[in-house]
Design a protein around this motif. Structure first.
Motif, PDB file in Angstrom:
ATOM      1  N   GLY A 137      -7.622 -20.526  15.949  1.00 32.25           N
ATOM      2  CA  GLY A 137      -8.506 -19.356  15.991  1.00 32.25           C
ATOM      3  C   GLY A 137      -9.185 -19.213  17.340  1.00 32.25           C
ATOM      4  N   THR A 173     -12.296 -19.770  18.491  1.00 30.02           N
ATOM      5  CA  THR A 173     -13.141 -20.855  19.007  1.00 30.02           C
ATOM      6  C   THR A 173     -12.255 -21.990  19.492  1.00 30.02           C
ATOM      7  OG1 THR A 173     -14.625 -20.242  17.197  1.00 30.02           O
ATOM      8  CG2 THR A 173     -15.247 -22.154  18.493  1.00 30.02           C
ATOM      9  N   HIS A 208     -21.303 -20.860  18.484  1.00 31.43           N
ATOM     10  CA  HIS A 208     -21.226 -19.419  18.761  1.00 31.43           C
ATOM     11  C   HIS A 208     -22.324 -18.649  18.041  1.00 31.43           C
ATOM     12  CE1 HIS A 208     -19.492 -18.942  14.875  1.00 31.43           C
ATOM     13  NE2 HIS A 208     -18.416 -18.236  15.167  1.00 31.43           N
ATOM     14  N   SER A 234     -16.735 -13.336  12.361  1.00 28.38           N
ATOM     15  CA  SER A 234     -15.859 -12.369  11.686  1.00 28.38           C
ATOM     16  C   SER A 234     -16.552 -11.854  10.422  1.00 28.38           C
ATOM     17  CB  SER A 234     -14.517 -13.019  11.348  1.00 28.38           C
ATOM     18  OG  SER A 234     -14.709 -14.332  10.871  1.00 28.38           O
ATOM     19  N   GLY A 254     -11.368 -20.422   9.292  1.00 32.26           N
ATOM     20  CA  GLY A 254     -11.308 -19.970  10.678  1.00 32.26           C
ATOM     21  C   GLY A 254     -10.486 -18.695  10.685  1.00 32.26           C
TER      22      GLY A 254
HETATM   23  N1  ASP Z   1     -15.270 -18.196  15.386  1.00 30.54           N
HETATM   24  C1  ASP Z   1     -14.523 -17.413  14.457  1.00 30.54           C
HETATM   25  C2  ASP Z   1     -15.480 -16.661  13.585  1.00 30.54           C
HETATM   26  O1  ASP Z   1     -16.637 -17.016  13.545  1.00 30.54           O
HETATM   27  C3  ASP Z   1     -13.595 -18.220  13.655  1.00 30.54           C
HETATM   28  C4  ASP Z   1     -12.682 -19.100  14.437  1.00 30.54           C
HETATM   29  O2  ASP Z   1     -12.950 -19.418  15.585  1.00 30.54           O
HETATM   30  O3  ASP Z   1     -11.652 -19.466  13.858  1.00 30.54           O
HETATM   31  O4  ASP Z   1     -15.085 -15.751  12.933  1.00 30.54           O
END
Ligand code: ASP
Length: 323
Positions: A41, A43, A93, A164, A186
């Motif tokens: 994904g 990140t 994040h 997301s 993810g």
């Molecule tokens: N960071 C992504 C999200 O928060 C998910 C990911 O990185 O897989 O949607």
């Protein structure tokens, strides 16, 4: 002083002497980088690029450990339980270090005070994407479809509090709809199911979306920011596509456990600033942070501002982890 006291005093003196020396020679062994979502994904993609460039700069490998679950908060909690010695760091994040505060009533960490901030890594545009078979070919048609199919439409996301999830939550609030929510560990696995047509739509970051759109495996209706993204120049902005009220940008940041010595924080920050990292991220459509955000103090102030920004938005949407 008896013998036990002498040994204890010696151990304290030795520890006090070793700490600054360890900071000077850091790093002498591999570093673990926690990615709080599944492999593949956004990140994970950003983390792997950063890890590779940082290993070159630090002269030690930076090994990725995917610790997924609870919208990324499981991985962030794990980081707070590690020694503050610079050998475990993470990519957090907007979700793990801002939205989580309002979403998780029992959050086991304070995103500001329980971490040593290293710096903002990048910002990422969000796109509204859908499976190829969805009967809509632009944002206006998608909005009509979503309103008409609100009860059965499936919105994939990376868990409560993931970006997301929260960014589609904002979209739903803008449109006044409450579709079905389908959580994954993810958006790597969520994107696989979108490509396979098993879920209907996903609000995801450009680094995960661009390769699929270029390969023609999904549809992207709009990028939720004021300007088009260089990696997908044909995709209109939400304003161009008729939904100017929906704009959101998310970010990734590097963190270490609280108490990590300042020389180590600065060493990690310098490694993060590597020109190679910035060039690779830009190729994927990620935007680089303003210089003042790429510093430990800049990130700390930014986290405080982001928590203050997201908390009322989430409270107004009436969502918490578990509903
Ligand atoms: N960071 C992504 C999200 O928060 C998910 C990911 O990185 O897989 O949607």
């Amino acid at each position: 002083m008896n013998r036990r006291h002498l040994i204890a005093a010696g151990a304290v003196a030795a520890f006090a002497g070793i700490a600054p020396a360890a900071a000077q020679t850091y790093p002498t062994r591999p570093i673990t980088m926690i990615i709080p979502f599944a492999a593949g994904g956004p990140t994970d993609v950003v983390g792997r690029i950063v890890a590779e460039a940082m290993s070159r700069s630090l002269g030690q490998s930076v090994v990725i450990e995917n610790v997924a679950g609870a919208g990324g908060t499981t991985g962030a909690t794990r980081l707070t339980q590690q020694p503050p010695d610079g050998y475990t760091i993470m990519i957090g994040h907007t979700g793990t270090h801002a939205a989580s505060v309002a979403l998780y009533p029992n959050l086991r960490y304070n995103p500001v005070t329980d971490f040593a901030q290293i710096g903002v890594v990048n910002t990422n545009a969000i796109l509204i994407t859908a499976k190829k078979a969805l009967p809509a070919n632009n944002l206006a048609e998608f909005v009509t479809w979503l309103k008409a199919n609100e009860r059965t439409a499936n919105n994939a996301h990376a868990g409560i509090g993931s970006v997301s999830h929260t960014t589609c939550l904002l979209l739903h609030a803008t449109l006044g709809v409450k579709p079905q929510s389908v959580p994954y560990r993810g958006t790597g696995p969520a994107m696989n199911d979108l490509v396979a047509g098993q879920v209907d739509y996903l609000c995801d970051q450009v680094v995960n979306v661009a390769p699929q759109v270029r390969a023609g495996t999904i549809k992207a209706f709009a990028v939720a920011q004021a300007t088009r993204n260089a990696a997908l120049p044909d995709v209109p902005t939400t304003a161009e596509a008729g939904l100017p009220g929906y704009q959101v940008v998310v970010w990734n940041a590097m963190l270490a456990p609280k108490g990590t010595p300042e020389p180590i924080v600065n060493r990690l920050n310098a490694a993060l600033a590597d020109a190679g990292v910035r060039a690779r991220l830009a190729e994927l459509g990620a935007d680089l942070p303003a210089d003042n955000l790429a510093t430990p103090a800049g990130l700390r102030a930014f986290l405080e501002a982001e928590i203050a920004k997201w908390t009322p938005v989430i409270r107004a949407a009436g969502v918490t982890a578990g509903n």
